[in-house]
Design a protein around this motif. Structure first.
Motif, PDB file in Angstrom:
ATOM      1  N   VAL A 147       0.318   7.465 -12.521  1.00 53.49           N
ATOM      2  CA  VAL A 147       0.691   6.073 -12.198  1.00 53.49           C
ATOM      3  C   VAL A 147       0.299   5.754 -10.755  1.00 53.49           C
ATOM      4  O   VAL A 147      -0.224   4.666 -10.475  1.00 53.49           O
ATOM      5  N   SER A 148       0.493   6.691  -9.858  1.00 57.29           N
ATOM      6  CA  SER A 148       0.124   6.475  -8.456  1.00 57.29           C
ATOM      7  C   SER A 148      -1.382   6.283  -8.305  1.00 57.29           C
ATOM      8  O   SER A 148      -1.836   5.451  -7.526  1.00 57.29           O
ATOM      9  N   MET A 149      -2.168   7.054  -9.059  1.00 57.38           N
ATOM     10  CA  MET A 149      -3.624   6.912  -8.989  1.00 57.38           C
ATOM     11  C   MET A 149      -4.069   5.553  -9.528  1.00 57.38           C
ATOM     12  O   MET A 149      -4.958   4.914  -8.965  1.00 57.38           O
ATOM     13  N   VAL A 150      -3.442   5.101 -10.602  1.00 60.67           N
ATOM     14  CA  VAL A 150      -3.785   3.790 -11.167  1.00 60.67           C
ATOM     15  C   VAL A 150      -3.435   2.680 -10.174  1.00 60.67           C
ATOM     16  O   VAL A 150      -4.226   1.761  -9.942  1.00 60.67           O
ATOM     17  N   VAL A 151      -2.251   2.778  -9.563  1.00 60.39           N
ATOM     18  CA  VAL A 151      -1.844   1.770  -8.571  1.00 60.39           C
ATOM     19  C   VAL A 151      -2.810   1.777  -7.389  1.00 60.39           C
ATOM     20  O   VAL A 151      -3.211   0.719  -6.892  1.00 60.39           O
TER      21      VAL A 151
ATOM     22  N   ARG B  19      -9.309  -2.033  -5.741  1.00 59.41           N
ATOM     23  CA  ARG B  19     -10.135  -3.098  -6.336  1.00 59.41           C
ATOM     24  C   ARG B  19      -9.797  -4.462  -5.724  1.00 59.41           C
ATOM     25  O   ARG B  19     -10.682  -5.263  -5.442  1.00 59.41           O
ATOM     26  N   LEU B  20      -8.520  -4.718  -5.514  1.00 60.87           N
ATOM     27  CA  LEU B  20      -8.134  -5.981  -4.884  1.00 60.87           C
ATOM     28  C   LEU B  20      -8.649  -6.065  -3.454  1.00 60.87           C
ATOM     29  O   LEU B  20      -9.045  -7.130  -2.982  1.00 60.87           O
ATOM     30  N   HIS B  21      -8.678  -4.955  -2.763  1.00 57.90           N
ATOM     31  CA  HIS B  21      -9.140  -4.927  -1.380  1.00 57.90           C
ATOM     32  C   HIS B  21     -10.655  -5.109  -1.304  1.00 57.90           C
ATOM     33  O   HIS B  21     -11.157  -5.855  -0.471  1.00 57.90           O
ATOM     34  N   VAL B  22     -11.389  -4.450  -2.180  1.00 57.29           N
ATOM     35  CA  VAL B  22     -12.849  -4.479  -2.125  1.00 57.29           C
ATOM     36  C   VAL B  22     -13.393  -5.844  -2.535  1.00 57.29           C
ATOM     37  O   VAL B  22     -14.378  -6.308  -1.971  1.00 57.29           O
TER      38      VAL B  22
ATOM     39  N   MET C 106       0.815  -1.204   0.000  1.00 58.52           N
ATOM     40  CA  MET C 106       0.000   0.000   0.000  1.00 58.52           C
ATOM     41  C   MET C 106       0.855   1.263   0.000  1.00 58.52           C
ATOM     42  O   MET C 106       0.367   2.352  -0.315  1.00 58.52           O
ATOM     43  N   SER C 107       2.115   1.144   0.322  1.00 56.71           N
ATOM     44  CA  SER C 107       2.970   2.328   0.356  1.00 56.71           C
ATOM     45  C   SER C 107       3.416   2.771  -1.041  1.00 56.71           C
ATOM     46  O   SER C 107       3.901   3.895  -1.201  1.00 56.71           O
ATOM     47  N   LEU C 108       3.260   1.918  -2.046  1.00 55.74           N
ATOM     48  CA  LEU C 108       3.698   2.259  -3.404  1.00 55.74           C
ATOM     49  C   LEU C 108       3.074   3.553  -3.935  1.00 55.74           C
ATOM     50  O   LEU C 108       3.803   4.401  -4.463  1.00 55.74           O
ATOM     51  N   PRO C 109       1.749   3.743  -3.812  1.00 58.00           N
ATOM     52  CA  PRO C 109       1.198   5.006  -4.321  1.00 58.00           C
ATOM     53  C   PRO C 109       1.754   6.226  -3.592  1.00 58.00           C
ATOM     54  O   PRO C 109       1.975   7.274  -4.206  1.00 58.00           O
TER      55      PRO C 109
END
Length: 51
Positions: A30-34, A40-43, A2-5
């Protein structure tokens, strides 16, 4: 993961301070896409609740 964005946004802010507008906008996008992919993976993750 989660720290990547947040690292991407930090790098984008650094580009703003350095005067590189194009790179800053690219890193922001790129940060917004990540962030959206991680959201999406979390939801869509199934909950393992035993009632």
């Amino acid at each position: 993961m989660m720290s990547l964005p947040f690292f991407g946004l930090l790098a984008g802010f650094g580009c703003v301070l350095a005067g590189q507008r194009g790179a800053a906008l690219l890193l922001w996008a790129v940060s917004m896409v990540v962030m959206l992919v991680l959201f999406r993976l979390h939801v869509t993750d199934a909950l393992t609740i035993v009632l």
